[in-house]
Design an enzyme around this catalytic site. Structure first.
Site, PDB file in Angstrom:
ATOM      1  N   ASN A  87       0.869  -1.179   0.000  1.00 33.11           N
ATOM      2  CA  ASN A  87       0.000   0.000   0.000  1.00 33.11           C
ATOM      3  C   ASN A  87       0.906   1.230   0.000  1.00 33.11           C
ATOM      4  O   ASN A  87       1.532   1.532   1.012  1.00 33.11           O
ATOM      5  CB  ASN A  87      -0.885  -0.056   1.258  1.00 33.11           C
ATOM      6  CG  ASN A  87      -1.701   1.208   1.441  1.00 33.11           C
ATOM      7  OD1 ASN A  87      -1.773   2.062   0.559  1.00 33.11           O
ATOM      8  ND2 ASN A  87      -2.319   1.337   2.608  1.00 33.11           N
ATOM      9  N   LYS A  89       0.094   4.252  -0.137  1.00 34.20           N
ATOM     10  CA  LYS A  89      -0.545   5.422   0.513  1.00 34.20           C
ATOM     11  C   LYS A  89      -0.370   6.655  -0.371  1.00 34.20           C
ATOM     12  O   LYS A  89      -0.349   6.514  -1.601  1.00 34.20           O
ATOM     13  CB  LYS A  89       0.013   5.607   1.931  1.00 34.20           C
ATOM     14  CG  LYS A  89      -0.075   4.302   2.733  1.00 34.20           C
ATOM     15  CD  LYS A  89       0.135   4.456   4.201  1.00 34.20           C
ATOM     16  CE  LYS A  89      -0.006   3.093   4.868  1.00 34.20           C
ATOM     17  NZ  LYS A  89       0.114   3.151   6.316  1.00 34.20           N
ATOM     18  N   HIS A 103      -9.241   0.905   5.170  1.00 34.49           N
ATOM     19  CA  HIS A 103      -7.953   1.125   5.845  1.00 34.49           C
ATOM     20  C   HIS A 103      -8.173   2.061   7.036  1.00 34.49           C
ATOM     21  O   HIS A 103      -8.992   2.978   6.971  1.00 34.49           O
ATOM     22  CB  HIS A 103      -6.937   1.721   4.862  1.00 34.49           C
ATOM     23  CG  HIS A 103      -5.549   1.698   5.407  1.00 34.49           C
ATOM     24  ND1 HIS A 103      -5.120   2.622   6.333  1.00 34.49           N
ATOM     25  CD2 HIS A 103      -4.520   0.845   5.210  1.00 34.49           C
ATOM     26  CE1 HIS A 103      -3.861   2.325   6.666  1.00 34.49           C
ATOM     27  NE2 HIS A 103      -3.479   1.260   5.997  1.00 34.49           N
ATOM     28  N   GLU A 161      -6.571   4.473   8.062  1.00 37.84           N
ATOM     29  CA  GLU A 161      -6.379   5.897   7.752  1.00 37.84           C
ATOM     30  C   GLU A 161      -7.618   6.478   7.082  1.00 37.84           C
ATOM     31  O   GLU A 161      -7.936   7.655   7.264  1.00 37.84           O
ATOM     32  CB  GLU A 161      -5.110   6.072   6.891  1.00 37.84           C
ATOM     33  CG  GLU A 161      -3.860   5.830   7.741  1.00 37.84           C
ATOM     34  CD  GLU A 161      -2.652   5.306   6.990  1.00 37.84           C
ATOM     35  OE1 GLU A 161      -2.616   5.376   5.748  1.00 37.84           O
ATOM     36  OE2 GLU A 161      -1.725   4.789   7.658  1.00 37.84           O
ATOM     37  N   GLU A 217      -4.687  -5.011  10.636  1.00 39.81           N
ATOM     38  CA  GLU A 217      -3.658  -3.989  10.823  1.00 39.81           C
ATOM     39  C   GLU A 217      -3.925  -3.244  12.132  1.00 39.81           C
ATOM     40  O   GLU A 217      -4.764  -2.331  12.169  1.00 39.81           O
ATOM     41  CB  GLU A 217      -3.693  -2.985   9.673  1.00 39.81           C
ATOM     42  CG  GLU A 217      -3.422  -3.583   8.314  1.00 39.81           C
ATOM     43  CD  GLU A 217      -2.919  -2.537   7.323  1.00 39.81           C
ATOM     44  OE1 GLU A 217      -1.869  -2.771   6.719  1.00 39.81           O
ATOM     45  OE2 GLU A 217      -3.543  -1.481   7.177  1.00 39.81           O
ATOM     46  N   GLY A 237       3.266   2.195  10.803  1.00 40.22           N
ATOM     47  CA  GLY A 237       4.251   3.265  10.679  1.00 40.22           C
ATOM     48  C   GLY A 237       5.002   3.585  11.966  1.00 40.22           C
ATOM     49  O   GLY A 237       5.666   4.608  12.057  1.00 40.22           O
ATOM     50  N   SER A 282       4.046  -2.145  10.210  1.00 45.15           N
ATOM     51  CA  SER A 282       5.498  -2.225  10.434  1.00 45.15           C
ATOM     52  C   SER A 282       6.118  -3.547   9.988  1.00 45.15           C
ATOM     53  O   SER A 282       7.056  -4.030  10.623  1.00 45.15           O
ATOM     54  CB  SER A 282       5.838  -1.925  11.903  1.00 45.15           C
ATOM     55  OG  SER A 282       5.497  -0.578  12.214  1.00 45.15           O
TER      56      SER A 282
HETATM   57  P1  13P Z   1       3.498   0.387   7.543  1.00 44.71           P
HETATM   58  O1  13P Z   1       4.015  -0.889   6.891  1.00 44.71           O
HETATM   59  O2  13P Z   1       4.174   1.606   7.035  1.00 44.71           O
HETATM   60  O3  13P Z   1       3.446   0.262   9.015  1.00 44.71           O
HETATM   61  O4  13P Z   1       1.963   0.530   7.038  1.00 44.71           O
HETATM   62  C1  13P Z   1       1.110  -0.542   7.140  1.00 44.71           C
HETATM   63  C2  13P Z   1      -0.143  -0.200   6.434  1.00 44.71           C
HETATM   64  O5  13P Z   1      -0.906   0.652   6.858  1.00 44.71           O
HETATM   65  C3  13P Z   1      -0.428  -0.905   5.172  1.00 44.71           C
HETATM   66  O6  13P Z   1      -1.734  -0.693   4.745  1.00 44.71           O
END
Ligand code: 13P
Length: 252
Positions: A10, A12, A98, A100, A168, A174, A214
């Protein structure tokens, strides 16, 4: 039950056209050259470069998709992108729900379910994300929250070939923090038991459940070896072809 692994990236809100094409080309070339493809690979660039990335990954076997879609097919929905438009671009799938999107755009389980339903109707594969916040974990509510998300967000016509769940934990995204292997196993097994109640044991047994948050080359092998972990949804590390590939290569 052996389920094929899925390594998903992803991106983002990262990637201008030239960088995105270079990254997708690097990943696509590696995947295409792989003789024994032990895993499926999916990348989700931003909308603006989906077309270019889909083109760069064409005929490589890498599956390209979006990070979100509208719950509507078309019409007066300024700024939104429908599943049919994604299909038209050559997308194979879409991520919905997601954390976010849930946080930044106040997306509810009902909305995530409607988006997943619309994506399935357009014949897209769907990755549905769930996961608890740190406050929810600390309050001992992880399984309550994740269970409600699964029951609320997964359409009842979901099949194992078309729908993937991604667990997740919000606090692991992150941050460099990951749950213990026992915590990951507990939640993944719980998600599968909820899927069995919702969709039947057969579909639940076949449905892939990814871990995200992560994931790095250094921790991927352990995470991907856990019994109910059927792949990874990778954020930051998917922006570097070598790291993303190193994660994929840990698939046994
Ligand atoms: P990170 O791998 O940067 O922690 O992000 C995970 C994520 O949100 C994938 O959708």
């Amino acid at each position: 039950m052996t389920r094929r692994k899925l390594i998903a990236g992803n991106w983002k809100m990262n990637g201008l056209k030239a960088d995105g094409i270079a990254l997708a080309t690097a990943v696509a070339e590696k995947y295409k050259a792989l003789e024994d493809k032990k895993f499926d690979m999916f990348i989700a660039p931003p909308f603006t470069i989906l077309d270019a990335v889909a083109d760069a990954a064409k005929n490589s076997g890498v599956w390209v998709g979006a990070q979100d879609c509208s719950q509507f097919e078309k019409g007066a929905h300024t700024g939104d992108v429908s599943p049919l438009m994604l299909k038209d671009l050559g997308c194979g799938g879409v991520i919905v729900g997601h954390s976010e999107r849930r946080a930044d755009h106040f997306e509810t389980n009902e909305l995530v379910n409607a988006k997943a339903t619309a994506a399935l109707a357009a014949d897209l594969g769907v990755i549905i994300c769930v996961g608890e916040t740190l406050a929810e974990r600390e309050a001992g509510k992880t399984l309550d929250v994740v269970g409600a998300q699964v029951r609320g967000s997964v359409p009842l016509n979901a099949t194992a070939g078309k729908v993937v769940i991604a667990y997740e934990p919000v606090w692991a995204i992150g941050t460099g923090k990951i749950p213990t292997t026992a915590e990951v196993e507990e939640v993944h097994a719980f998600i599968r038991s909820e899927l069995a109640k919702l969709l039947g044991q057969d579909i639940a047994d076949k449905m892939q459940i990814l871990y995200g948050g992560s994931v790095k080359p250094s921790n991927a092998a352990e995470l991907l070896s856990l019994s109910d972990v059927d792949g990874a949804l990778v954020g930051g590390a998917s922006l570097k072809a070598d790291d993303f590939w190193a994660i994929a290569e840990t698939v046994k």
